[in-house]
Every structure is written in structure tokens, then in C-alpha cells.
Enzyme design. Structure first.
Site, mmCIF file in Angstrom:
data_model
loop_
_atom_site.group_PDB
_atom_site.id
_atom_site.type_symbol
_atom_site.label_atom_id
_atom_site.label_comp_id
_atom_site.label_asym_id
_atom_site.label_seq_id
_atom_site.Cartn_x
_atom_site.Cartn_y
_atom_site.Cartn_z
ATOM 1 N N GLN A 17 0.429 -1.088 0.066
ATOM 2 C CA GLN A 17 -0.151 -0.057 -0.569
ATOM 3 C C GLN A 17 0.693 0.759 0.219
ATOM 4 O O GLN A 17 0.375 2.324 -0.618
ATOM 5 C CB GLN A 17 -1.193 0.391 1.054
ATOM 6 C CG GLN A 17 -1.797 -1.155 1.426
ATOM 7 C CD GLN A 17 -2.623 -1.076 2.394
ATOM 8 O OE1 GLN A 17 -2.703 -1.571 2.908
ATOM 9 N NE2 GLN A 17 -3.346 -0.401 2.134
ATOM 10 N N ASN A 152 -1.472 -10.834 8.653
ATOM 11 C CA ASN A 152 -2.395 -9.795 8.904
ATOM 12 C C ASN A 152 -3.682 -10.676 8.045
ATOM 13 O O ASN A 152 -3.629 -10.903 7.099
ATOM 14 C CB ASN A 152 -2.233 -8.258 7.359
ATOM 15 C CG ASN A 152 -3.377 -7.056 7.592
ATOM 16 O OD1 ASN A 152 -3.652 -7.553 9.316
ATOM 17 N ND2 ASN A 152 -4.014 -7.411 6.942
ATOM 18 N N GLU A 153 -4.808 -10.564 8.809
ATOM 19 C CA GLU A 153 -6.332 -10.673 8.410
ATOM 20 C C GLU A 153 -6.427 -12.234 7.209
ATOM 21 O O GLU A 153 -6.580 -12.218 6.430
ATOM 22 C CB GLU A 153 -7.343 -9.773 7.655
ATOM 23 C CG GLU A 153 -6.906 -8.367 8.708
ATOM 24 C CD GLU A 153 -7.660 -7.055 7.896
ATOM 25 O OE1 GLU A 153 -7.888 -7.386 6.863
ATOM 26 O OE2 GLU A 153 -8.084 -6.540 8.940
HETATM 27 C C1 FCB Z 1 -7.464 -3.576 6.765
HETATM 28 C C2 FCB Z 1 -6.222 -4.141 5.949
HETATM 29 C C3 FCB Z 1 -5.759 -2.978 5.638
HETATM 30 C C4 FCB Z 1 -6.357 -1.860 5.553
HETATM 31 C C5 FCB Z 1 -7.873 -1.764 6.084
HETATM 32 C C6 FCB Z 1 -8.473 -0.385 5.294
HETATM 33 O O1 FCB Z 1 -7.990 -4.619 6.295
HETATM 34 O O2 FCB Z 1 -5.436 -5.222 6.506
HETATM 35 O O3 FCB Z 1 -5.031 -3.250 4.567
HETATM 36 O O4 FCB Z 1 -6.326 -1.780 3.881
HETATM 37 O O5 FCB Z 1 -8.377 -2.338 6.224
#
Ligand code: FCB
Length: 399
Positions: A17, A152-153
Site C-alpha cells: 500500500q 495479517n487478516e
Molecule cells: C484492513 C487491511 C488494511 C487496510 C484497512 C483499511 O482490512 O488490513 O490493509 O486496507 O483494512
């Protein structure tokens, strides 16, 4: 309330990003292959400008910065390791520490090398082995890093795999941003727990490795939607909540920390997730304005993990109105402090995000504490940065 000394106050980011030109990643390949998809390009050139980015955070009064290591830079071709890129990320860690920012390092934030995707991505039989090898490669540069987030996520990635499947079978349009909702909000299928378990396997495969080699606190970061049931749909709520979140939260039992990432709250009815209703207060990604989501997410995470220490690794708002960001964040912090007053162990708050950046296929949703001119890359702090720095210095909200 005032937090203790040592509480982390900072902001978060993700390599693709902000860095620019992550040409070996699967996301870059996707940008090139999908007609009309908005590309990350130079992003905001943080690959070169990270010292300035970090200095702005430190000067404002923050003491932590979460950033990621891009696997596709470390291993652009299978088995080909870039020592120069390892040195680059080590410089980032050193720069943060020298500025008084505690680095929180993410090892995987949505993007993988394109070669990994071509081998079948996360669902390929040897996916976890590839990930473990990558993690072993970066461990030597993680000296003195206290906080490491493996993935992450994972729950969002399971959803993305589901969306890709739905696109292949024609149920969904070919391209959908994982975080920005379009005008049409399709009812997504409930993510397949089998896919989720693959991420759990990957996380568990590297957790002790990192811990033993570095002494860092190791965890992963989970997207929380602060779900609630509409009357009569409690069972459906629990079913969806398990598939979307609890599977991943349960997997964090035994971790050193759990990263909570919360933005909004959503209801569940008999059909599943209820789309956010259009409303003038909605954010630029179409979600409801719900500062209370953070407190809800933190309490839920605490319950499901059985008391794993929490680091808020993402919370923020897509808004062009910075006063709104301050208002949202004040509300979110009130909810956080109230959970802490009820003995939920929270170690820090990292805002999403440091700088306006590439939001997975879009530039319009601005989440940053700092604005960026995308022609000159000039950084301009918004009032919210000074505001959050002030909160950090006092250890609490102004009276
Ligand atoms: C999350 C992501 C991050 C960004 C935010 C707004 O889901 O981890 O990269 O996009 O949302």
C-alpha cells in the site's frame, strides 16, 4: 483513564500500500491482468521515503510504527533470496528504533510472490513449507524486534479466496476490492473453514520458530466486524461469527498477543451479513460510522482467546474530513479504555493508517494521519496526527 508507560501509541501500514513498485508480488500481476483495475504503481514511495514517514510519527509524539516485510521482495523468484532487500528491511527496523519507535513487524500482509500464486497459492499442498522457508529467511533480521505479526487478516484472505472462486464461477464480478464495497453488495458465501485452517496451520508452523529464535512476542492480526444479531437470528450470528472470526481468534490461544483490527460493526440476519445501509454518515468505504466497534471487538477478542494480551493493530476511518477522524478515534479510544477499565489487557493502539495510501484498488478512501501529494510525494501532516501524538504524550484523551 490514563494508560501505563510502555503502552504503544502509533500507526500502521502495509508494504504494497505504501512502498511502490512491488513488481514481483501477486497483487502486481493482478493489477496488470485485470482490465480497468487501478494499480498501485509508485504507491506513495515509502520504499525510499520511510525515514521521513517514521520521523513524522516520532516528532508528533508517537512511539510505535507497524510496517510489513514484502515476501515478494525478499524472494522475488522461488528460492532466490535478495540480500539487499533483507538489508533494506533491517534498515527500516534500525531507523524506527533510532527514532524511538517500537517496530511492529508484519511478515505477510495480503500479498505473496507471484511464483507462489502460480504454484497454487495458499491452498497448494506445499504452501506452508514455502511460507516457513520465507520466515526462516527473515528471522535473522528480526533481532531486537519485540512484536512480530505473522499473517495479517487471515480471515480477510479466506474471504478473498472465496471471492476469487465466486468470480471464476461467474457469481461475482471479476474484480472486487477486499475492503471497498461497491454500489452492489453481493451476499458473500460464508468463508470455507478449510481455507481458514490452512492459515492457522501456517501461523502455528512459524510461531515457535520466531519466538525461539528472536524472543519476540508473536501473534497474528484478525479483522473484527463487531457482529451483532438481529432479533431471532442469534444462532445464525454465532455460525457466521465462527466462520468469519472465532476460528482465527481461537487459533490465537497460546500466542503472545492478538492484533485487533476494527473499523465498523455489522448485523447478521437470517441471510447472513446485513449490508451497511446507505447513510450520509457512512465512511468512504461504505461502512457505517461506528466508533464503538473497537470496544466491541476488543471485548469479543478477549473472551474468545481466553485472555490473550491485545494490541490494537488497526483502527481508523476512511474520511476526507479530518475532524471526523479525530471524532471517530476519540470514540474508539473511549471504548478501548472502558474495556481496559474492565481488566482487558491491552498493550497498545496503532491507528490505520500513517499516510493516505493505495487502498487495494482505490486511492479515494483516505485513512491517513498524513496527506500525500501523489505527484511530488510531499507529505503534509493532518491535524489528527498532532492530536494523536498529544493523546500519546498524555497517555489518554484530553479532558
Ligand atoms: C484492513 C487491511 C488494511 C487496510 C484497512 C483499511 O482490512 O488490513 O490493509 O486496507 O483494512
Amino acid at each position: 483513564m490514563n494508560v501505563e508507560r510502555g503502552f504503544l501509541w502509533g500507526a500502521s501500514s502495509a508494504p504494497l500500500q505504501v512502498e511502490g513498485n512491488n513488481v514481483s508480488s501477486d497483487w502486481w500481476a493482478r493489477e496488470e491482468s485485470i482490465p480497468g483495475m487501478v494499480a498501485s504503481g509508485d504507491a506513495i514511495d515509502s520504499y525510499h521515503r520511510y525515514p521521513e514517514d517514521m520521523r513524522l510519527l516520532a516528532d508528533a509524539g508517537l512511539n510505535a510504527y507497524r510496517f510489513g516485510i514484502e515476501w515478494a521482495r525478499i524472494e522475488p523468484r522461488q528460492g532466490q533470496i535478495s540480500r539487499a532487500q533483507l538489508a533494506h528491511y533491517r534498515r527500516m527496523i534500525d531507523t524506527a528504533r533510532n527514532l524511538g519507535l517500537t517496530p511492529v513487524v508484519t511478515l505477510h500482509h495480503f500479498t505473496s510472490p507471484q511464483w507462489f500464486a502460480e504454484l497454487g497459492g495458499w491452498m497448494a499442498a506445499d504452501a506452508v513449507d514455502h511460507f516457513v522457508r520465507y520466515v526462516r529467511t527473515v528471522i535473522p533480521i528480526l533481532d531486537e524486534v519485540e512484536w512480530v505479526a505473522t499473517i495479517n487478516e487471515p480471515n480477510m484472505m479466506t474471504m478473498m479466496i472465496e471471492m476469487a472462486r465466486a468470480a471464476e464461477s461467474g457469481e461475482l464480478p471479476e474484480w472486487q476490492s477486499p475492503t471497498v464495497e461497491g454500489a452492489v453488495q453481493p451476499l458473500l458465501p460464508i468463508p470455507d473453514p478449510q481455507v481458514g485452517r490452512r492459515f492457522v496451520e501456517a501461523h502455528h508452523a512459524v510461531r515457535d520458530l520466531i519466538r525461539d529464535a528472536t524472543g519476540a512476542k508473536v501473534g497474528w492480526t484478525v479483522a473484527n466486524q463487531a457482529l451483532t444479531a438481529t432479533p431471532g437470528n442469534e444462532a445464525k450470528h454465532l455460525e457466521i461469527q465462527y466462520a468469519l472470526e472465532d476460528l482465527y481468534l481461537e487459533a490465537a490461544r497460546g500466542d503472545d498477543f492478538i492484533g485487533v483490527q476494527a473499523y465498523s460493526s455489522q448485523q447478521v440476519d437470517e441471510n447472513g451479513l446485513v449490508p451497511h445501509a446507505p447513510h450520509p454518515d457512512n465512511t468512504l468505504v461504505g461502512t457505517s460510522y461506528r466508533p464503538d466497534a473497537l470496544g466491541m471487538a476488543v471485548r469479543h477478542t478477549w473472551d474468545v482467546t481466553g485472555g490473550v494480551p491485545i494490541l490494537v493493530t488497526e483502527n481508523g476511518i476512511a474520511s476526507g474530513d479530518d475532524a471526523r477522524r479525530i471524532d471517530y478515534t476519540s470514540g474508539a479510544l473511549r471504548g478501548l479504555f472502558s474495556a481496559m477499565a474492565d481488566d482487558v489487557d491491552v498493550r497498545g493502539y496503532l491507528h490505520w493508517t500513517a499516510l493516505d495510501n493505495y487502498e487495494w484498488g482505490h486511492w479515494e478512501p483516505t485513512f491517513g494521519l498524513i496527506a500525500v501529494d501523489r505527484e511530488t510525494f510531499e507529505r503534509t501532516p493532518k491535524p489528527s496526527l498532532a492530536w494523536l501524538g498529544d493523546v500519546a504524550r498524555r497517555g489518554g484523551l484530553p479532558a
